[in-house]
Design a protein around this motif. Sequence first.
Motif, PDB file in Angstrom:
ATOM      1  N   VAL A  76     -13.238  21.795  33.298  1.00  0.00           N
ATOM      2  CA  VAL A  76     -14.032  22.112  34.489  1.00  0.00           C
ATOM      3  C   VAL A  76     -15.218  21.181  34.670  1.00  0.00           C
ATOM      4  O   VAL A  76     -15.435  20.625  35.756  1.00  0.00           O
ATOM      5  CB  VAL A  76     -14.527  23.578  34.424  1.00  0.00           C
ATOM      6  CG1 VAL A  76     -15.434  23.896  35.610  1.00  0.00           C
ATOM      7  CG2 VAL A  76     -13.344  24.535  34.392  1.00  0.00           C
ATOM      8  N   SER A  77     -16.017  21.004  33.641  1.00  0.00           N
ATOM      9  CA  SER A  77     -17.230  20.197  33.785  1.00  0.00           C
ATOM     10  C   SER A  77     -17.671  19.701  32.420  1.00  0.00           C
ATOM     11  O   SER A  77     -17.225  20.212  31.387  1.00  0.00           O
ATOM     12  CB  SER A  77     -18.360  21.008  34.437  1.00  0.00           C
ATOM     13  OG  SER A  77     -18.670  22.148  33.646  1.00  0.00           O
ATOM     14  N   GLU A  78     -18.592  18.721  32.413  1.00  0.00           N
ATOM     15  CA  GLU A  78     -19.074  18.194  31.141  1.00  0.00           C
ATOM     16  C   GLU A  78     -20.394  17.472  31.343  1.00  0.00           C
ATOM     17  O   GLU A  78     -20.731  17.039  32.456  1.00  0.00           O
ATOM     18  CB  GLU A  78     -18.045  17.270  30.501  1.00  0.00           C
ATOM     19  CG  GLU A  78     -17.567  16.129  31.386  1.00  0.00           C
ATOM     20  CD  GLU A  78     -16.364  15.434  30.753  1.00  0.00           C
ATOM     21  OE1 GLU A  78     -16.589  14.480  29.981  1.00  0.00           O
ATOM     22  OE2 GLU A  78     -15.219  15.855  31.044  1.00  0.00           O
ATOM     23  N   ALA A  79     -21.144  17.353  30.244  1.00  0.00           N
ATOM     24  CA  ALA A  79     -22.439  16.674  30.305  1.00  0.00           C
ATOM     25  C   ALA A  79     -22.899  16.350  28.897  1.00  0.00           C
ATOM     26  O   ALA A  79     -22.527  17.033  27.932  1.00  0.00           O
ATOM     27  CB  ALA A  79     -23.476  17.552  31.007  1.00  0.00           C
ATOM     28  N   ASP A  80     -23.738  15.332  28.782  1.00  0.00           N
ATOM     29  CA  ASP A  80     -24.372  15.023  27.507  1.00  0.00           C
ATOM     30  C   ASP A  80     -25.467  16.042  27.224  1.00  0.00           C
ATOM     31  O   ASP A  80     -26.326  16.294  28.085  1.00  0.00           O
ATOM     32  CB  ASP A  80     -24.983  13.616  27.547  1.00  0.00           C
ATOM     33  CG  ASP A  80     -23.934  12.519  27.580  1.00  0.00           C
ATOM     34  OD1 ASP A  80     -22.802  12.780  27.113  1.00  0.00           O
ATOM     35  OD2 ASP A  80     -24.236  11.418  28.069  1.00  0.00           O
ATOM     36  N   SER A  90     -24.339  14.143  21.616  1.00  0.00           N
ATOM     37  CA  SER A  90     -23.341  15.212  21.758  1.00  0.00           C
ATOM     38  C   SER A  90     -23.005  15.399  23.233  1.00  0.00           C
ATOM     39  O   SER A  90     -23.869  15.240  24.102  1.00  0.00           O
ATOM     40  CB  SER A  90     -23.867  16.533  21.187  1.00  0.00           C
ATOM     41  OG  SER A  90     -24.107  16.427  19.804  1.00  0.00           O
ATOM     42  N   ARG A  91     -21.756  15.719  23.493  1.00  0.00           N
ATOM     43  CA  ARG A  91     -21.309  15.942  24.867  1.00  0.00           C
ATOM     44  C   ARG A  91     -20.562  17.276  24.937  1.00  0.00           C
ATOM     45  O   ARG A  91     -19.659  17.531  24.129  1.00  0.00           O
ATOM     46  CB  ARG A  91     -20.400  14.807  25.339  1.00  0.00           C
ATOM     47  CG  ARG A  91     -20.018  14.889  26.821  1.00  0.00           C
ATOM     48  CD  ARG A  91     -19.390  13.585  27.288  1.00  0.00           C
ATOM     49  NE  ARG A  91     -19.059  13.615  28.713  1.00  0.00           N
ATOM     50  CZ  ARG A  91     -19.928  13.376  29.686  1.00  0.00           C
ATOM     51  NH1 ARG A  91     -21.187  13.105  29.402  1.00  0.00           N
ATOM     52  NH2 ARG A  91     -19.551  13.387  30.958  1.00  0.00           N
ATOM     53  N   PHE A  92     -20.953  18.125  25.873  1.00  0.00           N
ATOM     54  CA  PHE A  92     -20.333  19.435  26.070  1.00  0.00           C
ATOM     55  C   PHE A  92     -19.264  19.314  27.158  1.00  0.00           C
ATOM     56  O   PHE A  92     -19.545  18.811  28.251  1.00  0.00           O
ATOM     57  CB  PHE A  92     -21.366  20.475  26.496  1.00  0.00           C
ATOM     58  CG  PHE A  92     -22.180  21.036  25.359  1.00  0.00           C
ATOM     59  CD1 PHE A  92     -22.683  20.225  24.346  1.00  0.00           C
ATOM     60  CD2 PHE A  92     -22.463  22.397  25.306  1.00  0.00           C
ATOM     61  CE1 PHE A  92     -23.427  20.735  23.300  1.00  0.00           C
ATOM     62  CE2 PHE A  92     -23.208  22.924  24.264  1.00  0.00           C
ATOM     63  CZ  PHE A  92     -23.706  22.101  23.256  1.00  0.00           C
ATOM     64  N   ILE A  93     -18.059  19.800  26.844  1.00  0.00           N
ATOM     65  CA  ILE A  93     -16.943  19.786  27.793  1.00  0.00           C
ATOM     66  C   ILE A  93     -16.454  21.224  27.938  1.00  0.00           C
ATOM     67  O   ILE A  93     -16.016  21.830  26.963  1.00  0.00           O
ATOM     68  CB  ILE A  93     -15.801  18.884  27.299  1.00  0.00           C
ATOM     69  CG1 ILE A  93     -16.328  17.499  26.931  1.00  0.00           C
ATOM     70  CG2 ILE A  93     -14.695  18.783  28.352  1.00  0.00           C
ATOM     71  CD1 ILE A  93     -15.341  16.666  26.130  1.00  0.00           C
ATOM     72  N   LEU A  94     -16.540  21.757  29.152  1.00  0.00           N
ATOM     73  CA  LEU A  94     -16.191  23.162  29.365  1.00  0.00           C
ATOM     74  C   LEU A  94     -14.763  23.304  29.884  1.00  0.00           C
ATOM     75  O   LEU A  94     -14.357  22.609  30.818  1.00  0.00           O
ATOM     76  CB  LEU A  94     -17.162  23.815  30.349  1.00  0.00           C
ATOM     77  CG  LEU A  94     -16.966  25.325  30.526  1.00  0.00           C
ATOM     78  CD1 LEU A  94     -18.313  26.043  30.552  1.00  0.00           C
ATOM     79  CD2 LEU A  94     -16.178  25.657  31.796  1.00  0.00           C
ATOM     80  N   VAL A 123     -16.074  25.926  25.100  1.00  0.00           N
ATOM     81  CA  VAL A 123     -16.794  24.656  25.146  1.00  0.00           C
ATOM     82  C   VAL A 123     -16.377  23.787  23.965  1.00  0.00           C
ATOM     83  O   VAL A 123     -16.406  24.238  22.809  1.00  0.00           O
ATOM     84  CB  VAL A 123     -18.319  24.870  25.118  1.00  0.00           C
ATOM     85  CG1 VAL A 123     -19.037  23.525  25.103  1.00  0.00           C
ATOM     86  CG2 VAL A 123     -18.772  25.695  26.317  1.00  0.00           C
ATOM     87  N   ALA A 124     -15.987  22.565  24.270  1.00  0.00           N
ATOM     88  CA  ALA A 124     -15.731  21.566  23.230  1.00  0.00           C
ATOM     89  C   ALA A 124     -16.985  20.708  23.110  1.00  0.00           C
ATOM     90  O   ALA A 124     -17.407  20.082  24.085  1.00  0.00           O
ATOM     91  CB  ALA A 124     -14.530  20.710  23.591  1.00  0.00           C
ATOM     92  N   VAL A 125     -17.589  20.716  21.931  1.00  0.00           N
ATOM     93  CA  VAL A 125     -18.795  19.927  21.690  1.00  0.00           C
ATOM     94  C   VAL A 125     -18.379  18.664  20.934  1.00  0.00           C
ATOM     95  O   VAL A 125     -18.019  18.726  19.748  1.00  0.00           O
ATOM     96  CB  VAL A 125     -19.843  20.721  20.882  1.00  0.00           C
ATOM     97  CG1 VAL A 125     -21.114  19.883  20.708  1.00  0.00           C
ATOM     98  CG2 VAL A 125     -20.163  22.044  21.578  1.00  0.00           C
ATOM     99  N   ALA A 126     -18.399  17.535  21.641  1.00  0.00           N
ATOM    100  CA  ALA A 126     -18.044  16.251  21.033  1.00  0.00           C
ATOM    101  C   ALA A 126     -19.287  15.684  20.363  1.00  0.00           C
ATOM    102  O   ALA A 126     -20.289  15.398  21.031  1.00  0.00           O
ATOM    103  CB  ALA A 126     -17.508  15.298  22.091  1.00  0.00           C
TER     104      ALA A 126
END
Length: 372
Positions: A175-179, A188-192, A203-206
Amino acid sequence: MYQVERAIFDLRRGLAVVIHDDREPSDAGVLVYPVESIADAELRETLELVGGAPALTVTRHRMEAMGFSTQAEAACLPLRRADGLRAEALYLAAVASDGIGARLFGDPRPAGTSERAALALMRRALLVPAAITAGIDASRRTALDSLVADGRILRVSARAAERCFESGTGMLRRVSEADIPLVESVRSRFILFREPDGLREHVAVAIGDAENWPDEVPVRLHSACLTGDLFGSLRCDCGEQLQNGVRTILKLGGGLLLYLAQEGRGIGLANKLRAYDLQDAGLDTVDADQVLGFGEDERRYRAAVDILAALSIKRVKLLTNNPNKIHALAEGGIEVSARGSVYGRVTRQNRCYLEAKARRSGHLLRDVLDEQ
């Protein structure tokens, strides 16, 4: 799937739904009402609407907590008398630790297809897995069909309802993502990701730079814990595991932390708080969940497999103390080439909880428990 999703939301709103066995053309269906939502007036109206004999439908675990014995996975307890019966008494019969309310019911019978499907929907909706159910009498079928046609009540097939936990397989949406710089990992980058029914978001936390990750990607599956992760609850070690997980992944060269919407081992926050109350009365964490009608662990990890696939991760070093997570990823086609532990502190408040997880659920915690 659309009808099942609507049914889940109707049940969460406290509305009744009709479940019918579409493999039996003559089946008029069963009216289902979530026991945690029903009010006295609604209970009377519901029973008058369908005309069938009402019952409290619960899981095998709840049956045992009430003092009944059954080999079936779910059973129906006929109400001895429906007139004058209060909704609060039925709710207590479904959640109280001392089996209160057993005197209200007749001899149990195994739940039918539609009634078992009803409990699956309750669990998917994060409600107490207990429902007032009543078969639809032939004399009321025409009137009920009219309500369904007018959209005032929803009808869903038992076969679709039984598969409600599988409805999102392979359909997770990015859906969305942001540093999001973190204390433990500035890069770290959050990917929802959102499940199709809209109920759960993961949430995938890269952590670190993905292009520099090891071939054996460090991965941690962390089940959301509002009380521990956000408020620092001393009843569990979740908050410290979360922080230590991020720190460990960064030390290993970066990787992925999956923050999964699986509060309370999959039973949801409301039921987790109910379970805490039962634990304060003397039950361990596993028994408390089972008294409420849940299994030992209601979590499913298909979403984790789908997220890893979406991010092209096929080989991982899994940071976990839970062997079930290793098996779940392996069954989903993810190669778990190594395992690492992630601990929090053992305290006076969480020791019983951790001991129960090690003893009852096979979590690999003996080293930290013996040490601390």
